[in-house]
Design an enzyme around this catalytic site. Structure first.
Site, PDB file in Angstrom:
ATOM      1  N   LYS A   1       1.056  79.547  38.995  1.00 39.11           N
ATOM      2  CA  LYS A   1       2.299  79.527  39.774  1.00 39.11           C
ATOM      3  C   LYS A   1       2.117  80.428  40.987  1.00 39.11           C
ATOM      4  O   LYS A   1       1.622  81.556  40.871  1.00 39.11           O
ATOM      5  CB  LYS A   1       3.494  80.018  38.944  1.00 39.11           C
ATOM      6  CG  LYS A   1       4.831  79.850  39.673  1.00 39.11           C
ATOM      7  CD  LYS A   1       5.231  78.399  39.791  1.00 39.11           C
ATOM      8  CE  LYS A   1       6.444  78.190  40.688  1.00 39.11           C
ATOM      9  NZ  LYS A   1       6.088  78.285  42.128  1.00 39.11           N
TER      10      LYS A   1
ATOM     11  N   GLU B   1       2.881  75.241  36.131  1.00 41.03           N
ATOM     12  CA  GLU B   1       2.191  74.005  36.481  1.00 41.03           C
ATOM     13  C   GLU B   1       0.834  74.029  35.787  1.00 41.03           C
ATOM     14  O   GLU B   1       0.156  75.052  35.773  1.00 41.03           O
ATOM     15  CB  GLU B   1       2.064  73.891  38.004  1.00 41.03           C
ATOM     16  CG  GLU B   1       3.430  73.779  38.666  1.00 41.03           C
ATOM     17  CD  GLU B   1       3.469  74.296  40.098  1.00 41.03           C
ATOM     18  OE1 GLU B   1       2.382  74.508  40.680  1.00 41.03           O
ATOM     19  OE2 GLU B   1       4.584  74.492  40.624  1.00 41.03           O
TER      20      GLU B   1
ATOM     21  N   LYS C   1      10.504  81.954  39.014  1.00 38.62           N
ATOM     22  CA  LYS C   1      10.971  80.723  38.375  1.00 38.62           C
ATOM     23  C   LYS C   1      10.445  80.589  36.948  1.00 38.62           C
ATOM     24  O   LYS C   1      11.071  79.939  36.105  1.00 38.62           O
ATOM     25  CB  LYS C   1      10.562  79.511  39.202  1.00 38.62           C
ATOM     26  CG  LYS C   1      11.269  79.397  40.554  1.00 38.62           C
ATOM     27  CD  LYS C   1      10.755  78.189  41.336  1.00 38.62           C
ATOM     28  CE  LYS C   1      11.584  77.880  42.573  1.00 38.62           C
ATOM     29  NZ  LYS C   1      11.430  78.873  43.638  1.00 38.62           N
TER      30      LYS C   1
ATOM     31  N   SER D   1       6.254  83.291  47.009  1.00 39.75           N
ATOM     32  CA  SER D   1       6.273  83.891  48.342  1.00 39.75           C
ATOM     33  C   SER D   1       7.690  84.301  48.711  1.00 39.75           C
ATOM     34  O   SER D   1       8.659  83.627  48.343  1.00 39.75           O
ATOM     35  CB  SER D   1       5.774  82.901  49.395  1.00 39.75           C
ATOM     36  OG  SER D   1       4.479  82.434  49.105  1.00 39.75           O
TER      37      SER D   1
ATOM     38  N   TYR E   1       9.565  69.861  44.991  1.00 44.45           N
ATOM     39  CA  TYR E   1       9.716  71.289  44.705  1.00 44.45           C
ATOM     40  C   TYR E   1      10.953  71.831  45.413  1.00 44.45           C
ATOM     41  O   TYR E   1      11.148  71.594  46.608  1.00 44.45           O
ATOM     42  CB  TYR E   1       8.466  72.023  45.171  1.00 44.45           C
ATOM     43  CG  TYR E   1       8.412  73.470  44.776  1.00 44.45           C
ATOM     44  CD1 TYR E   1       8.275  73.838  43.445  1.00 44.45           C
ATOM     45  CD2 TYR E   1       8.479  74.470  45.730  1.00 44.45           C
ATOM     46  CE1 TYR E   1       8.207  75.168  43.077  1.00 44.45           C
ATOM     47  CE2 TYR E   1       8.404  75.807  45.378  1.00 44.45           C
ATOM     48  CZ  TYR E   1       8.275  76.145  44.053  1.00 44.45           C
ATOM     49  OH  TYR E   1       8.218  77.461  43.692  1.00 44.45           O
TER      50      TYR E   1
ATOM     51  N   SER F   1       8.511  82.939  44.021  1.00 44.93           N
ATOM     52  CA  SER F   1       8.803  81.864  43.075  1.00 44.93           C
ATOM     53  C   SER F   1       8.113  81.999  41.727  1.00 44.93           C
ATOM     54  O   SER F   1       8.377  81.208  40.826  1.00 44.93           O
ATOM     55  CB  SER F   1       8.445  80.515  43.693  1.00 44.93           C
ATOM     56  OG  SER F   1       9.383  80.167  44.694  1.00 44.93           O
TER      57      SER F   1
END
Length: 382
Positions: free
Chosen positions: A333, A290, A87, A336, A169, A84
């Site tokens: 961030k 984040e 992202k 996985s 999420y 991720s």
């Protein structure tokens, strides 16, 4: 941007340091070794690559094996699945499209995908999709879903709350966000990332679609003792599909820490991903990244990357005036896949960034603790 040579378990630095700017190479290696070697032993990690940037200088450390079957070592060309963390690239591409006037974050998905018009998902905006606040989309698509473009899934979705009120999420949320971006650009998502983003950041050994020539560099992940690579699901290229090296991912981190060196359009795109939109506990959710006020306590990071934050909905509060962080900020961030675990952390004001890549999906708290330990020791010696 630093040019990195191929090496194994070694450190490579560029640009001269001021007399007291950062630890010397041996000190950096000692810090990373002291953290990573016990981590590998505790979690049976086949291989790990660590990339560190300190005051504009880069260091790459490689440990263990990319393949246990043939004892192939991790090196600077080893490709990892970053899960991720992908992202953040989807977010950057969307921000780039916004800077170019191809989309607006207030747009509804039905503008780009007419099949969604009139459905509940069309009440959310692209911003809601990109910040997991559309109203309760789940973490994963259902296992039985096989449509590559799951319009029926989105049309049938029933929200748990109004857009902007809860943060949950979600791969379906971010996947739709990236897919709308590709439609706005009138491009295939993978080719857009590979032709627009990777060259802008000097990422010459990174892929959405790994070509045959690069397959020998692709590490095997390990799950229950078996060598694995991820399998596709709807929008997997967007949500967890990037394969890259520690060195290339560090280049992306460096660009995020000092975007002033980028092309003006890409600089604005990167800065757009640093804007905070929703407060969720101690975390501020932006596009992809984040954020936490720095200095940041370890427990705060563990809470923000907890199982609860991954699997459960949490109240979200829209910031009245979305803006770049007002003070020192830690960005992070996790990522996985079935056989890989990744974590990225950087603090621009400290001029420190850390990339941890492993070919086993080990617990997220262990990754956070390891990166935090390296961060604390690096900053203490500056």
């Amino acid at each position: 941007m630093t040019t990195l040579r191929r090496c194994t378990t070694s450190v490579l630095l560029s640009l001269p340091l001021a007399a007291s700017a950062a630890p010397d190479p041996a000190a950096i290696r000692a810090i990373v070794d002291a953290t990573v070697r016990p981590l590998m032993a505790e979690h049976d990690l086949p291989g790990v690559a660590v990339a560190v940037t300190v005051d504009g200088q880069s260091a790459i450390f490689n440990y263990g094996l990319a393949s246990r079957a043939d004892n192939k070592p991790i090196d600077n060309r080893t490709l990892f699945e970053i899960g991720s963390v992908s992202k953040t690239f989807a977010a950057t591409l969307a921000s780039y499209a916004q800077v170019q006037g191809k989309l607006a974050l207030d747009d509804r998905p039905g503008k780009y995908w007419p099949a969604l018009k009139g459905s509940a998902i069309d009440k959310a905006t692209l911003l809601h999709l990109g910040t997991y606040t559309a109203g309760g989309l789940p973490l994963q698509f259902p296992d039985e879903l096989t449509e590559p473009l799951p319009a029926r899934y989105y049309r049938a979705w029933k929200p748990a709350g109004a857009p902007g009120t809860i943060r949950e999420y979600s791969n379906p949320s971010l996947g739709l966000f990236g897919h709308m971006t590709a439609r706005a650009l009138k491009r295939d998502y993978g080719s857009a990332v590979e032709s627009i983003l990777f060259p802008a950041f000097g990422m010459q050994h990174s892929y959405v679609n790994v070509p045959a020539a690069a397959r020998p560099d692709y590490a095997w992940g390990y799950l229950d003792g078996k060598a694995v690579h991820f399998t596709d699901e709807p929008f997997s290229a967007i949500t967890y599909g990037i394969r890259t090296t520690a060195a290339d991912l560090l280049r992306f981190v460096q660009a995020n820490m000092t975007p002033q060196g980028l092309d003006p359009t890409m600089r604005r795109a990167v800065e757009g991903t640093h804007v905070g939109y929703f407060k969720v506990g101690d975390m501020v959710q932006g596009l992809g990244w984040e954020q936490y006020a720095y200095p940041t306590k370890l427990q705060t990071l563990l809470d923000g990357n907890s199982e609860s934050m991954i699997w459960e909905p949490h109240p979200a509060t829209r910031l009245q005036t979305p803006a770049l962080p007002a003070g020192p900020t830690l960005f992070n961030k996790t990522g996985s896949t079935g056989g890989f675990g990744a974590y990225v952390l950087f603090v621009p004001e400290q001029k420190v960034g850390i990339v941890l890549l492993a070919n086993r999906n080990y617990p997220i708290p262990a990754r956070v603790k390891a990166a935090y330990a390296i961060l604390e020791r690096l900053t203490a010696q500056k």
